[in-house]
Design a protein around this motif. Sequence first.
Motif, PDB file in Angstrom:
ATOM      1  N   ALA A 143       0.506   7.426   7.680  1.00  0.00           N
ATOM      2  CA  ALA A 143      -0.610   8.303   8.018  1.00  0.00           C
ATOM      3  C   ALA A 143      -1.932   7.542   8.063  1.00  0.00           C
ATOM      4  N   ALA A 144      -2.035   6.448   7.291  1.00  0.00           N
ATOM      5  CA  ALA A 144      -3.275   5.672   7.247  1.00  0.00           C
ATOM      6  C   ALA A 144      -3.334   4.602   8.329  1.00  0.00           C
ATOM      7  N   GLU A 145      -2.205   4.295   8.942  1.00  0.00           N
ATOM      8  CA  GLU A 145      -2.129   3.185   9.902  1.00  0.00           C
ATOM      9  C   GLU A 145      -3.109   3.303  11.068  1.00  0.00           C
ATOM     10  N   PRO A 146      -3.323   4.494  11.649  1.00  0.00           N
ATOM     11  CA  PRO A 146      -4.284   4.585  12.766  1.00  0.00           C
ATOM     12  C   PRO A 146      -5.699   4.153  12.396  1.00  0.00           C
ATOM     13  N   TYR A 147      -6.010   4.119  11.111  1.00  0.00           N
ATOM     14  CA  TYR A 147      -7.343   3.732  10.653  1.00  0.00           C
ATOM     15  C   TYR A 147      -7.375   2.272  10.196  1.00  0.00           C
ATOM     16  N   GLY A 148      -6.264   1.545  10.374  1.00  0.00           N
ATOM     17  CA  GLY A 148      -6.196   0.158   9.932  1.00  0.00           C
ATOM     18  C   GLY A 148      -6.085   0.025   8.432  1.00  0.00           C
ATOM     19  N   LEU A 149      -5.587   1.079   7.773  1.00  0.00           N
ATOM     20  CA  LEU A 149      -5.487   1.114   6.315  1.00  0.00           C
ATOM     21  C   LEU A 149      -4.031   1.285   5.886  1.00  0.00           C
ATOM     22  N   TYR A 150      -3.783   1.079   4.584  1.00  0.00           N
ATOM     23  CA  TYR A 150      -2.443   1.312   4.053  1.00  0.00           C
ATOM     24  C   TYR A 150      -2.510   1.539   2.552  1.00  0.00           C
ATOM     25  N   PHE A 151      -1.392   2.046   1.992  1.00  0.00           N
ATOM     26  CA  PHE A 151      -1.256   2.303   0.553  1.00  0.00           C
ATOM     27  C   PHE A 151      -0.457   1.150  -0.029  1.00  0.00           C
ATOM     28  N   ALA A 152      -1.047   0.374  -0.939  1.00  0.00           N
ATOM     29  CA  ALA A 152      -0.463  -0.899  -1.371  1.00  0.00           C
ATOM     30  C   ALA A 152       0.819  -0.784  -2.200  1.00  0.00           C
ATOM     31  N   PRO A 153       0.933   0.129  -3.178  1.00  0.00           N
ATOM     32  CA  PRO A 153       2.187   0.177  -3.947  1.00  0.00           C
ATOM     33  C   PRO A 153       3.387   0.386  -3.029  1.00  0.00           C
ATOM     34  N   ASP A 154       4.437  -0.428  -3.228  1.00  0.00           N
ATOM     35  CA  ASP A 154       5.575  -0.362  -2.303  1.00  0.00           C
ATOM     36  C   ASP A 154       6.910  -0.528  -3.039  1.00  0.00           C
ATOM     37  N   PRO A 155       7.320   0.459  -3.825  1.00  0.00           N
ATOM     38  CA  PRO A 155       8.646   0.378  -4.449  1.00  0.00           C
ATOM     39  C   PRO A 155       9.722   0.173  -3.386  1.00  0.00           C
ATOM     40  N   SER A 156      10.838  -0.421  -3.787  1.00  0.00           N
ATOM     41  CA  SER A 156      11.910  -0.675  -2.822  1.00  0.00           C
ATOM     42  C   SER A 156      12.416   0.606  -2.181  1.00  0.00           C
ATOM     43  N   LYS A 178      -0.080  -9.063  -6.562  1.00  0.00           N
ATOM     44  CA  LYS A 178      -1.456  -9.261  -6.114  1.00  0.00           C
ATOM     45  C   LYS A 178      -2.279  -7.984  -6.174  1.00  0.00           C
ATOM     46  N   TYR A 179      -1.649  -6.857  -5.884  1.00  0.00           N
ATOM     47  CA  TYR A 179      -2.425  -5.632  -5.688  1.00  0.00           C
ATOM     48  C   TYR A 179      -2.336  -4.625  -6.833  1.00  0.00           C
ATOM     49  N   GLY A 180      -1.471  -4.862  -7.804  1.00  0.00           N
ATOM     50  CA  GLY A 180      -1.411  -3.964  -8.948  1.00  0.00           C
ATOM     51  C   GLY A 180      -0.467  -2.791  -8.747  1.00  0.00           C
ATOM     52  N   PHE A 181      -0.348  -1.983  -9.789  1.00  0.00           N
ATOM     53  CA  PHE A 181       0.580  -0.856  -9.809  1.00  0.00           C
ATOM     54  C   PHE A 181      -0.114   0.425  -9.333  1.00  0.00           C
ATOM     55  N   THR A 182       0.620   1.515  -9.371  1.00  0.00           N
ATOM     56  CA  THR A 182       0.074   2.790  -8.899  1.00  0.00           C
ATOM     57  C   THR A 182      -1.252   3.125  -9.572  1.00  0.00           C
ATOM     58  N   THR A 183      -1.365   2.854 -10.863  1.00  0.00           N
ATOM     59  CA  THR A 183      -2.592   3.200 -11.586  1.00  0.00           C
ATOM     60  C   THR A 183      -3.831   2.549 -10.991  1.00  0.00           C
ATOM     61  N   ASN A 184      -3.653   1.418 -10.285  1.00  0.00           N
ATOM     62  CA  ASN A 184      -4.789   0.736  -9.655  1.00  0.00           C
ATOM     63  C   ASN A 184      -5.157   1.334  -8.305  1.00  0.00           C
ATOM     64  N   HIS A 185      -4.418   2.356  -7.858  1.00  0.00           N
ATOM     65  CA  HIS A 185      -4.621   2.885  -6.509  1.00  0.00           C
ATOM     66  C   HIS A 185      -4.753   4.409  -6.480  1.00  0.00           C
ATOM     67  N   ILE A 186      -5.139   4.986  -7.612  1.00  0.00           N
ATOM     68  CA  ILE A 186      -5.322   6.440  -7.698  1.00  0.00           C
ATOM     69  C   ILE A 186      -6.743   6.742  -8.158  1.00  0.00           C
ATOM     70  N   HIS A 187      -7.453   7.564  -7.386  1.00  0.00           N
ATOM     71  CA  HIS A 187      -8.805   7.989  -7.770  1.00  0.00           C
ATOM     72  C   HIS A 187      -8.770   9.216  -8.668  1.00  0.00           C
ATOM     73  N   ALA A 188      -7.918  10.181  -8.333  1.00  0.00           N
ATOM     74  CA  ALA A 188      -7.900  11.441  -9.081  1.00  0.00           C
ATOM     75  C   ALA A 188      -6.595  12.170  -8.821  1.00  0.00           C
TER      76      ALA A 188
END
Length: 506
Positions: A143-156, A178-188
């Motif tokens: 869903a973020a790809e059209p904006y040139g963005l992505y969600f870094a956490p990537d479990p197998s 490099k990018y950290g776990f889920t806790t590093n990618h959640i605002h609220a």
Amino acid sequence: MPHPTSHPVTGTELGASEPAAAGRATAARSAFQAAFPPEQLVTDAVGLKAYECDGLTAFRMRPALVVLAESTEDVARAVRICAEYGVSFVPRGAGTGLSGGALPGPDSVVISTARMRKVLAIDADNRRMTVQPGMANSAVSAAAEPYGLYFAPDPSSQIVCSVGGNVAENSGGAHCLKYGFTTNHIHAVTVVTPMGEVVQLGGNSADPIGPDLLAVFIGSEGTLGIVTEIIVKLLVRPVAVRTLVADFATAEQAADAVSGLVSHGVIPAAVEMLDQLAISAVETATHAGYNRDAGAALVIEVDGFDAAVGEEFEIAERLCRDNHATNIRIAQTPHERDLIWKGRKSAFAAMGRISPAYLVQDGVIPRTRLAEVLTRIDQLANAAALRVANVFHAGDGNLHPLVLFDSDNAEETERAEQLSTAIAELCVAFGGALSGEHGIGADKACSMPTMFSDDDLDTMQRVRNAFNPDGLANPDKIFPTPRLCGERSGKYRPHPLETTGLIGRG
């Protein structure tokens, strides 16, 4: 401590349901039928069977009822009914968890968020997206790809695992080095508390005022409430990406290469390892181009700006050669890179090609002790007369040993469980942790005292009770209890592998 049985769990094994509890469950069932349309409830025996376990299929318990929530209001209504009748509830997402975190209890209600799969808002300028918890991890990036963005956490399991489950377990993935776990990618997050209240934890600022309750909630495995909305942080896609696969004669040599890489100050986006048994399974299933003759393989990926990527990639390649890599394959096209990752991320599923069943562990160790621990795991496996396939996040020392066994053989199943527990506790003995991203759940609750003191566990329990005073939210998870762990009074009985001298008692 002994490991819980892997056979279908009965009411007797987990503490038989008392008549009063059964009566409350019956009354609650009537209340649910009055509050929800039939299509949002699962009540028949066949339908309930699908909710007996999560990805850890060794533990099973049929719930009393399943609610298929479609909104925050649905979840709050379901929780309030449970609170009114004193019935325990178990949050469940996609059911891909590997520690028994979504295992129902006797007469419990499963509240599923699998139908909650909407994108609620996208704020590309501030690199944020608000999603429901049932949305698949990879669907967020799509869903973020059209904006040139992505969600870094990537479990197998990212094409099927849900973001709500990522929050519950604080999942990581291959690129968490490099990018950290889920806790590093959640605002609220929006949460329904065990009392049925709807609250928001976190906020738009990087460092909200007051206690960091968001950090307390992430990784709490459904014991503090149910997440119903998540504001995730999005990253800009890297300009350059380079990937290689390095073959080694032994897993220990590959592990030494990992230590050398990090000691040189190079932090790749990902450093993954597969041993020969894992490579065999992956190649049979995916034909991704891994070398079956290699004792182990490292997948190393570097990303960022062109200049930095080029320099770091050269260092990674040189260090692999310095540590006796027998062959290095560099992905020449995006398709070849995708195929390499397809092989790595299919590893768990591929184990079905070489074994009828497996148990997967999730211990964490210091990177500098990788080679030593892999040798010890091999010794433990030989002592138990079982095979162990290793495929894991080598860069941050997050091991995923897969104990292979025949689930139709009760004696072999018992040995597999004992070996799996011994490996988890071995990680603690080497200065690590019981879990990096899969959680404690029901699987490793009995091993918690090997890592934490009684005071530690009591403090954690007090925090849990502050959120969950009646103990209705996902009971019998994380903390050891006599009825789960089979604790018996009397003389200490050594673990079977302790008698071999391969493990010690803390």
